[in-house]
Design a protein around this motif. Structure first.
Motif, PDB file in Angstrom:
ATOM      1  N   GLY A  81       0.798  -1.215   0.000  1.00 23.55           N
ATOM      2  CA  GLY A  81       0.000   0.000   0.000  1.00 23.55           C
ATOM      3  C   GLY A  81       0.833   1.268   0.000  1.00 23.55           C
ATOM      4  N   GLY A  82       2.133   1.123   0.203  1.00 19.39           N
ATOM      5  CA  GLY A  82       3.018   2.292   0.168  1.00 19.39           C
ATOM      6  C   GLY A  82       3.152   2.826  -1.246  1.00 19.39           C
ATOM      7  N   ARG A  83       3.587   4.063  -1.365  1.00 16.66           N
ATOM      8  CA  ARG A  83       3.577   4.723  -2.671  1.00 16.66           C
ATOM      9  C   ARG A  83       4.963   5.206  -3.093  1.00 16.66           C
ATOM     10  NH1 ARG A  83       2.080   7.951   1.362  1.00 16.66           N
ATOM     11  NH2 ARG A  83       2.492  10.200   1.353  1.00 16.66           N
ATOM     12  N   LEU A  84       5.130   5.245  -4.385  1.00 13.64           N
ATOM     13  CA  LEU A  84       6.320   5.816  -5.019  1.00 13.64           C
ATOM     14  C   LEU A  84       5.890   7.057  -5.792  1.00 13.64           C
ATOM     15  CD1 LEU A  84       9.276   5.799  -6.221  1.00 13.64           C
ATOM     16  CD2 LEU A  84       8.338   4.351  -8.045  1.00 13.64           C
ATOM     17  N   VAL A  85       6.593   8.157  -5.575  1.00 12.92           N
ATOM     18  CA  VAL A  85       6.388   9.377  -6.355  1.00 12.92           C
ATOM     19  C   VAL A  85       7.764   9.811  -6.849  1.00 12.92           C
ATOM     20  CG1 VAL A  85       5.711  11.797  -6.285  1.00 12.92           C
ATOM     21  CG2 VAL A  85       4.325  10.087  -5.101  1.00 12.92           C
ATOM     22  N   ALA A  86       7.919   9.894  -8.164  1.00 13.53           N
ATOM     23  CA  ALA A  86       9.252  10.154  -8.707  1.00 13.53           C
ATOM     24  C   ALA A  86       9.175  10.986  -9.979  1.00 13.53           C
ATOM     25  CB  ALA A  86       9.966   8.830  -8.996  1.00 13.53           C
ATOM     26  N   GLU A  87      10.256  11.725 -10.207  1.00 17.50           N
ATOM     27  CA  GLU A  87      10.451  12.410 -11.483  1.00 17.50           C
ATOM     28  C   GLU A  87      11.906  12.275 -11.878  1.00 17.50           C
ATOM     29  OE1 GLU A  87       8.552  16.299 -12.231  1.00 17.50           O
ATOM     30  OE2 GLU A  87      10.514  16.949 -12.996  1.00 17.50           O
ATOM     31  N   PHE A  88      12.143  12.021 -13.162  1.00 20.90           N
ATOM     32  CA  PHE A  88      13.510  11.820 -13.641  1.00 20.90           C
ATOM     33  C   PHE A  88      13.523  11.938 -15.163  1.00 20.90           C
ATOM     34  CE2 PHE A  88      11.317   7.828 -13.500  1.00 20.90           C
ATOM     35  CZ  PHE A  88      11.783   7.076 -14.581  1.00 20.90           C
ATOM     36  N   LEU A 142      -0.211   7.090 -12.164  1.00 20.90           N
ATOM     37  CA  LEU A 142       0.062   8.286 -12.956  1.00 20.90           C
ATOM     38  C   LEU A 142       1.396   8.119 -13.651  1.00 20.90           C
ATOM     39  CD1 LEU A 142      -0.442  11.397 -13.611  1.00 20.90           C
ATOM     40  CD2 LEU A 142       1.019  11.846 -11.635  1.00 20.90           C
ATOM     41  N   ALA A 143       1.422   8.419 -14.942  1.00 17.67           N
ATOM     42  CA  ALA A 143       2.686   8.405 -15.689  1.00 17.67           C
ATOM     43  C   ALA A 143       2.607   9.477 -16.772  1.00 17.67           C
ATOM     44  CB  ALA A 143       2.950   7.040 -16.302  1.00 17.67           C
ATOM     45  N   LEU A 144       3.438  10.489 -16.639  1.00 19.33           N
ATOM     46  CA  LEU A 144       3.466  11.592 -17.593  1.00 19.33           C
ATOM     47  C   LEU A 144       4.868  11.715 -18.172  1.00 19.33           C
ATOM     48  CD1 LEU A 144       1.746  14.367 -15.429  1.00 19.33           C
ATOM     49  CD2 LEU A 144       0.640  12.950 -17.169  1.00 19.33           C
ATOM     50  N   CYS A 145       4.954  12.103 -19.436  1.00 21.59           N
ATOM     51  CA  CYS A 145       6.239  12.443 -20.038  1.00 21.59           C
ATOM     52  C   CYS A 145       6.072  13.812 -20.694  1.00 21.59           C
ATOM     53  CB  CYS A 145       6.661  11.396 -21.068  1.00 21.59           C
ATOM     54  SG  CYS A 145       8.368  11.587 -21.615  1.00 21.59           S
ATOM     55  N   PHE A 146       6.966  14.742 -20.387  1.00 20.33           N
ATOM     56  CA  PHE A 146       6.785  16.105 -20.878  1.00 20.33           C
ATOM     57  C   PHE A 146       8.133  16.791 -21.072  1.00 20.33           C
ATOM     58  CE2 PHE A 146       6.605  15.918 -16.290  1.00 20.33           C
ATOM     59  CZ  PHE A 146       7.400  16.977 -15.853  1.00 20.33           C
ATOM     60  N   ASP A 199      17.641  20.958 -22.996  1.00 22.42           N
ATOM     61  CA  ASP A 199      16.477  20.257 -23.544  1.00 22.42           C
ATOM     62  C   ASP A 199      16.097  19.054 -22.667  1.00 22.42           C
ATOM     63  OD1 ASP A 199      18.924  19.149 -24.290  1.00 22.42           O
ATOM     64  OD2 ASP A 199      18.176  18.377 -26.208  1.00 22.42           O
ATOM     65  N   TYR A 200      15.576  19.377 -21.479  1.00 24.99           N
ATOM     66  CA  TYR A 200      15.156  18.330 -20.552  1.00 24.99           C
ATOM     67  C   TYR A 200      13.804  17.750 -20.991  1.00 24.99           C
ATOM     68  CZ  TYR A 200      18.675  19.128 -16.886  1.00 24.99           C
ATOM     69  OH  TYR A 200      19.831  19.191 -16.159  1.00 24.99           O
ATOM     70  N   ARG A 201      13.656  16.458 -20.783  1.00 24.03           N
ATOM     71  CA  ARG A 201      12.379  15.770 -20.993  1.00 24.03           C
ATOM     72  C   ARG A 201      12.191  14.837 -19.800  1.00 24.03           C
ATOM     73  NH1 ARG A 201       8.405  15.051 -24.511  1.00 24.03           N
ATOM     74  NH2 ARG A 201       7.486  13.015 -24.849  1.00 24.03           N
ATOM     75  N   ARG A 202      11.105  14.982 -19.077  1.00 26.31           N
ATOM     76  CA  ARG A 202      10.951  14.297 -17.805  1.00 26.31           C
ATOM     77  C   ARG A 202       9.808  13.297 -17.800  1.00 26.31           C
ATOM     78  NH1 ARG A 202      15.803  15.511 -16.461  1.00 26.31           N
ATOM     79  NH2 ARG A 202      15.637  15.549 -14.190  1.00 26.31           N
ATOM     80  N   ILE A 203       9.988  12.274 -16.980  1.00 26.68           N
ATOM     81  CA  ILE A 203       8.914  11.346 -16.616  1.00 26.68           C
ATOM     82  C   ILE A 203       8.519  11.661 -15.178  1.00 26.68           C
ATOM     83  CG2 ILE A 203       8.483   8.961 -15.883  1.00 26.68           C
ATOM     84  CD1 ILE A 203       9.846   8.011 -18.395  1.00 26.68           C
ATOM     85  N   ARG A 204       7.223  11.744 -14.935  1.00 24.29           N
ATOM     86  CA  ARG A 204       6.692  11.895 -13.582  1.00 24.29           C
ATOM     87  C   ARG A 204       5.743  10.728 -13.353  1.00 24.29           C
ATOM     88  NH1 ARG A 204       4.741  17.384 -10.525  1.00 24.29           N
ATOM     89  NH2 ARG A 204       6.981  17.750 -10.764  1.00 24.29           N
ATOM     90  N   VAL A 205       5.953  10.007 -12.257  1.00 25.76           N
ATOM     91  CA  VAL A 205       5.197   8.768 -12.034  1.00 25.76           C
ATOM     92  C   VAL A 205       4.749   8.684 -10.571  1.00 25.76           C
ATOM     93  CG1 VAL A 205       7.293   7.419 -11.538  1.00 25.76           C
ATOM     94  CG2 VAL A 205       5.245   6.260 -12.371  1.00 25.76           C
ATOM     95  N   ALA A 206       3.562   8.117 -10.385  1.00 24.98           N
ATOM     96  CA  ALA A 206       3.058   7.783  -9.048  1.00 24.98           C
ATOM     97  C   ALA A 206       2.532   6.357  -9.097  1.00 24.98           C
ATOM     98  CB  ALA A 206       1.960   8.749  -8.618  1.00 24.98           C
ATOM     99  N   ALA A 207       2.935   5.553  -8.130  1.00 24.77           N
ATOM    100  CA  ALA A 207       2.551   4.134  -8.123  1.00 24.77           C
ATOM    101  C   ALA A 207       2.383   3.663  -6.689  1.00 24.77           C
ATOM    102  CB  ALA A 207       3.606   3.300  -8.839  1.00 24.77           C
ATOM    103  N   TYR A 208       1.635   2.586  -6.522  1.00 19.54           N
ATOM    104  CA  TYR A 208       1.395   1.977  -5.202  1.00 19.54           C
ATOM    105  C   TYR A 208       1.828   0.529  -5.215  1.00 19.54           C
ATOM    106  CZ  TYR A 208      -1.296   6.055  -3.775  1.00 19.54           C
ATOM    107  OH  TYR A 208      -1.677   7.324  -3.428  1.00 19.54           O
ATOM    108  N   LYS A 209       2.392   0.083  -4.096  1.00 19.17           N
ATOM    109  CA  LYS A 209       2.799  -1.323  -3.992  1.00 19.17           C
ATOM    110  C   LYS A 209       1.572  -2.195  -3.709  1.00 19.17           C
ATOM    111  CE  LYS A 209       5.897  -4.536  -1.631  1.00 19.17           C
ATOM    112  NZ  LYS A 209       6.954  -4.702  -0.596  1.00 19.17           N
ATOM    113  N   ARG A 210       1.401  -3.200  -4.519  1.00 26.25           N
ATOM    114  CA  ARG A 210       0.263  -4.109  -4.369  1.00 26.25           C
ATOM    115  C   ARG A 210       0.463  -5.038  -3.171  1.00 26.25           C
ATOM    116  NH1 ARG A 210       1.193  -4.333  -9.964  1.00 26.25           N
ATOM    117  NH2 ARG A 210       2.215  -6.356  -9.819  1.00 26.25           N
TER     118      ARG A 210
END
Length: 252
Positions: A122-129, A180-184, A241-252
């Motif tokens: 149930g814990g979460r990961l929030v990351a950008e890279f 959530l998974a975004l690339c921008f 010229d940065y391009r980022r991934i932003r992601v949020a996920a939960y451990k099952r």
């Protein structure tokens, strides 16, 4: 090849790393009393910002110099020198936060396994890279510049820039559900005016360039600066010229 960090230059010239990461804390929504790990904490600024909201924060980083600086700046927090590709927390965390760090961990399988093992159910990961296409200009021109000085065999790229699909699949394979998974694109202005690109190279490509002699290093940077100035120098500053991934996920 290990990336070589100068924490003082990092804090002074690359403050944008932490500044852009501040909005990621809003996505994390840390709660008072939560155990949160800052995975690749650098000099500790974002770990401190999370702790200010009442969370119990541990920062990990593979750079001894970064950890020394973080401990000096924020002695009230817990910082551990550790490799995020193999580290496993003694007590599973409620959340893992990571800003501008996961693209340095080229063993993506080991990293994902370590993150999953360090999270409670149930814990979460929030990351950008950095995502696929990040710093395309530098990635493209480094081989050309190394070839021009006869050092092709010395070039070793230290980055992992996945696509959204690739990274979401990786997390799912390691027991996390991606919400959530975004690339921008995020064009990023650099400090130091005309010297901004040189400062950036000496910070973020320090490990790559460390295999060269001082004259070779200077020449590689000069060649790249000359080639990239028409596309990356805007007005009176360099804009990467940065391009980022932003992601949020939960451990099952």
């Amino acid at each position: 090849m290990n990336q070589l960090w100068n924490a003082g230059h990092y804090d002074l010239d690359m403050a944008f790393v932490s500044q852009f990461g501040e909005s990621l804390i809003d996505l994390l929504q840390p709660k008072s009393g939560e155990r949160i790990i800052d995975w690749g904490c650098g000099t500790g600024d974002l770990a401190a910002a999370i702790a200010a909201q009442g969370a119990h924060v541990t920062g990990i980083d593979a750079s001894a110099e970064m950890i020394r600086t973080a401990r000096s700046k924020y002695p009230q927090l817990n910082f551990i020198e550790a490799d995020g590709q193999s580290f496993v927390a003694e007590v599973q965390a409620d959340a893992i936060f990571s800003n501008a760090a996961l693209h340095w961990l080229v063993d993506e399988q080991g990293t994902a396994a370590s993150i999953s093992s360090s999270l409670r159910t149930g814990g979460r990961l929030v990351a950008e890279f950095g995502g696929q296409g990040n710093i395309h200009s530098v990635v493209t021109e480094l081989p050309t510049a190394f070839a021009a000085i006869g050092c092709t065999d010395k070039l070793n790229m230290p980055w992992y820039f996945p696509s959204i699909g690739e990274y979401s699949t990786l997390l799912e394979q390691h027991g996390l559900s991606v919400e959530l998974a975004l690339c921008f694109d995020r064009p990023t202005p650099l400090e130091n005016g005309d010297q901004g690109f040189v400062s950036w190279m000496n910070t973020f490509a320090n490990g790559i360039l460390s295999v060269l002699t001082p004259p070779e290093r200077i020449e590689v940077i000069r060649l790249m600066e000359e080639k990239l100035r028409p596309s990356l120098y805007q007005g009176d500053q360099w804009v990467m010229d940065y391009r980022r991934i932003r992601v949020a996920a939960y451990k099952r």
